[in-house]
Scaffold this active site. Structure first.
Site, short mmCIF file in Angstrom:
data_model
loop_
_atom_site.label_atom_id
_atom_site.label_comp_id
_atom_site.label_asym_id
_atom_site.label_seq_id
_atom_site.Cartn_x
_atom_site.Cartn_y
_atom_site.Cartn_z
N HIS A 1 0.87 -1.22 0.12
CA HIS A 1 0.08 -0.05 -0.05
C HIS A 1 0.88 1.23 -0.20
CE1 HIS A 1 0.77 0.76 4.35
NE2 HIS A 1 0.73 -0.65 4.43
N ASP A 2 0.42 2.39 -0.82
CA ASP A 2 1.10 3.52 -0.88
C ASP A 2 2.25 3.58 -1.69
OD1 ASP A 2 -0.97 4.97 0.62
OD2 ASP A 2 -0.66 3.44 2.32
N GLY B 1 4.94 -1.39 2.63
CA GLY B 1 4.17 0.00 2.48
C GLY B 1 4.96 1.33 2.38
#
Length: 268
Positions: free
Chosen positions: A121-122, A139
């Protein structure tokens, strides 16, 4: 016209680009935008607020746009954006972003993601990257253009890897990797420059010599690393690659810099 197998499930609201092919047992969620001429071979899951650019090929059991592996996520409408021309092989996973960051995971164009590789994520991933089998990003990582990450390698959350860097197989990345760097080892350390990649980008012998000299001055010169870093600032005008490395080192960061193994004790 798009070609959709009768055994695929396309939910209302999904946008399917012209010429796309969706094979059997694929699922495409209601907030997905699939670009023109994309090909989902079979058993592909695309969910969440996910946008995939044109001409991507996605192989069986890839799962794109799933919830981030973050205990704080509460089903917010965060996003995954994938650029055009990517090849995403079997069982690759890419997560949407989280509200803790910009709320979007971005993957650039023309990337090759081999089987079981993962984009957390991100993450912000550049163009023309290659992730070998089971290459994994935690992440919030930032990966520059033309980066190669070897098989079974893992990158710590919030780490940065600069443009045209190369990560060897079975390598753990705990710190930031300078542009053009070559990193190897169980606990990754710099082993020099990605000379092969630089030659492929038409670096002349003279340019390679200048950047190598800068590398030696920065990591192996006399004194503490901070002193060496100050001294080499004047070389920024000698070559764009040197300026790029110095800019990368000076940018905001969450992780320490990845250093040569035999220079770590001299870096204080």
């Amino acid at each position: 016209m798009s070609k959709i197998d009768p055994a695929a499930r396309i939910e209302d609201g999904a946008v399917i680009g012209e010429g796309a092919e969706i094979g059997p047992f694929c699922t495409v969620g209601p907030h997905v935008v699939l670009g023109p001429n994309c090909r989902l071979i079979s058993h592909v899951s695309v969910t969440g607020h996910t946008t995939i650019g044109a001409n991507c090929t996605i192989y069986p059991f890839a799962a794109l746009g799933g919830a981030p592996q973050d205990l704080g996520y509460r089903n917010e409408p965060t996003r995954l954006e994938i650029g055009e021309g990517c090849t995403i092989r079997e069982s690759v996973t890419m997560s949407v972003g989280t509200p803790k960051d910009a709320g979007v995971t971005r993957v650039g164009a023309r990337g090759l993601f081999m089987s079981y590789s993962h984009v957390g994520h991100d993450c912000q991933v550049g163009d023309d990257v290659i992730f070998a089998n089971s290459a994994t990003l935690g992440g919030h990582c930032k990966i520059g253009d033309c980066v190669y990450i070897g098989g079974l390698s893992a990158v710590h959350q919030f780490a940065r890897i600069g443009r045209l860097a190369m990560i060897g197989g079975l390598t753990g990345i705990r710190g930031d990797v300078i542009p053009y760097g070559f990193v190897n080892g169980q606990h990754g350390h710099l082993e020099g420059l990605n000379v092969v990649g630089m030659k492929r980008r038409k670096f002349t012998r003279e340019r390679l010599a200048r950047v190598r000299s800068f590398y030696q001055d920065l990591f192996y010169g006399p004194g503490l690393f901070a002193d060496r870093l100050r001294r080499v600032q004047s070389q920024a005008s000698d070559d764009p690659a040197i300026a790029e490395i110095l800019t990368f080192i000076g940018e905001d960061k969450h992780r320490p810099l990845c250093l040569p193994q035999d220079a770590v004790t001299r870096s204080a």
